[in-house]
Write a protein that holds these residues in place. Structure first.
Motif, PDB file in Angstrom:
ATOM      1  N   ILE A   1       3.450  -5.354  -2.809  1.00 22.59           N
ATOM      2  CA  ILE A   1       4.075  -5.208  -1.500  1.00 22.59           C
ATOM      3  C   ILE A   1       3.415  -4.119  -0.651  1.00 22.59           C
ATOM      4  N   HIS A   2       2.395  -3.464  -1.188  1.00 23.09           N
ATOM      5  CA  HIS A   2       1.855  -2.318  -0.440  1.00 23.09           C
ATOM      6  C   HIS A   2       0.340  -2.208  -0.589  1.00 23.09           C
ATOM      7  N   ILE A   3      -0.364  -2.949   0.260  1.00 23.78           N
ATOM      8  CA  ILE A   3      -1.824  -2.874   0.294  1.00 23.78           C
ATOM      9  C   ILE A   3      -2.223  -2.525   1.723  1.00 23.78           C
TER      10      ILE A   3
ATOM     11  N   THR B   1       0.563  -1.225  -4.956  1.00 18.07           N
ATOM     12  CA  THR B   1      -0.515  -0.353  -5.429  1.00 18.07           C
ATOM     13  C   THR B   1      -0.909   0.739  -4.417  1.00 18.07           C
ATOM     14  N   ASP B   2      -0.813   0.436  -3.126  1.00 16.49           N
ATOM     15  CA  ASP B   2      -1.314   1.332  -2.075  1.00 16.49           C
ATOM     16  C   ASP B   2      -2.847   1.324  -1.986  1.00 16.49           C
ATOM     17  N   TRP B   3      -3.490   0.386  -2.678  1.00 17.64           N
ATOM     18  CA  TRP B   3      -4.957   0.252  -2.565  1.00 17.64           C
ATOM     19  C   TRP B   3      -5.334  -0.050  -1.118  1.00 17.64           C
TER      20      TRP B   3
ATOM     21  N   ALA C   1       8.843   3.784   0.439  1.00 15.56           N
ATOM     22  CA  ALA C   1       7.518   3.632  -0.163  1.00 15.56           C
ATOM     23  C   ALA C   1       7.191   4.853  -1.026  1.00 15.56           C
ATOM     24  N   HIS C   2       6.593   4.600  -2.154  1.00 14.21           N
ATOM     25  CA  HIS C   2       6.082   5.633  -3.069  1.00 14.21           C
ATOM     26  C   HIS C   2       7.175   6.422  -3.801  1.00 14.21           C
ATOM     27  N   GLY C   3       8.439   6.071  -3.613  1.00  8.76           N
ATOM     28  CA  GLY C   3       9.513   6.759  -4.354  1.00  8.76           C
ATOM     29  C   GLY C   3       9.487   8.269  -4.223  1.00  8.76           C
TER      30      GLY C   3
HETATM   31 ZN   LIG Z   1       0.545   3.246   1.994  1.00  9.24          ZN
END
Ligand SMILES: [Zn+2]
Length: 284
Positions: free
Chosen positions: A7-9, A241-243, A190-192
């Motif tokens: 959910i986070h690219i 992932t935040d990639w 996002a990212h807790g």
């Molecule tokens: Zn991000």
């Protein structure tokens, strides 16, 4: 293999970055050529997603003229990109109330463009997520319209090392007010809150019925240390992932390390796929 939703690219318009922000993205990346290729070619990116077993991806973009360089046209860019295959590429855009004349109308414009969710990045947009309580009225208008349009809002929580980032705004607890004032709005932290405020994120996810978090940007080997009780909130955690963000070398290794964690198969299934599939149905 069970399909995955990341959910986070960050697939972003690289030409819109301020030079010093782009430098941080490029720094130490062995795969920067791929970042460039995928950012300009959705077909190549979809092929890559197939290779790593990702069925759908949330592609995060946000308006941040002051810190990163993106203007409101970043929304049009990501909407165009995701139009290549909207059932697999989920466009996340953003409304920065200081840079559009009518924040509520902008939410509707984005929805009509095909944007599925909004990103708020308090540290890069330089306002607190609850600033409407201190007189920043257009921010409330944005949340109200998003709630009415059933568009989830992802809020960046946790520190940022981009030059100019204001980390005081990145504290999860500032989003507590959203759960009180907009109870039907789906909020994804996002990212807790990593690496400083995980307990706040855990508390908020448990307190508010429509508050979720993603685990993007957390090195998988740190996840159990950061969230030892993650099984208790397995219905409200999304894999991401935040990639290619700083500190996220690759997607494939991230998935493998996540699967190896001592989290039950049932909870892994929810985190890797079910929760995001519920929030982002193929036909909204
Ligand atoms: Zn991000």
């Amino acid at each position: 293999m069970q399909p995955i939703i990341d959910i986070h690219i960050h697939i972003q318009p690289l030409h819109m970055f301020k030079p010093h922000a782009l430098k941080l993205v490029q720094h130490g990346r062995k795969d920067y050529a791929e970042v460039e290729k995928y950012s300009s070619d959705p077909t190549a990116f979809l092929k890559f997603l197939d290779e790593v077993g990702i069925e759908r991806a949330g592609l995060i973009n946000y308006v941040s003229p002051e810190v990163i360089g993106f203007g409101p046209d970043v929304n049009d860019w990501i909407a165009r990109y995701c139009a290549e295959k909207p059932e697999r590429l989920l466009a996340f855009g953003s409304v920065h109330p200081k840079f559009v004349p009518d924040a509520g109308a902008e939410v509707e414009r984005l929805r009509d463009l095909g944007i599925r969710a909004l990103k708020v990045h308090p540290a890069h947009q330089v306002f607190a997520p609850n600033a409407y309580r201190d007189g920043f009225g257009p921010l409330a208008a944005m949340y109200e319209k998003a709630q009415a349009a059933r568009m989830p809002v992802m809020i960046h929580t946790g520190t940022s090392i981009f030059p100019g980032a204001r980390n005081l705004y990145a504290q999860p607890l500032l989003a507590d007010d959203l759960g009180v004032d907009f109870p039907d709005l789906v909020v994804i932290l996002a990212h807790g809150g990593r690496p400083l405020w995980m307990e706040e994120a855990f508390f908020l996810v448990r307190r508010h019925k429509n508050m979720y978090m993603d685990i993007s940007g957390i090195p998988p080997q740190k996840l159990m240390e950061y969230f030892p009780r993650i099984e208790e909130i397995a219905d409200k955690v999304l894999f991401g992932t935040d990639w290619p963000g700083p500190g996220v070398p690759e997607i494939r290794g991230n998935i493998e390390k996540f699967r190896a964690l001592p989290i039950s198969a049932k909870a892994q299934q929810k985190i890797l796929y079910d929760n995001a599939a519920r929030l982002f149905p193929v036909h909204p």
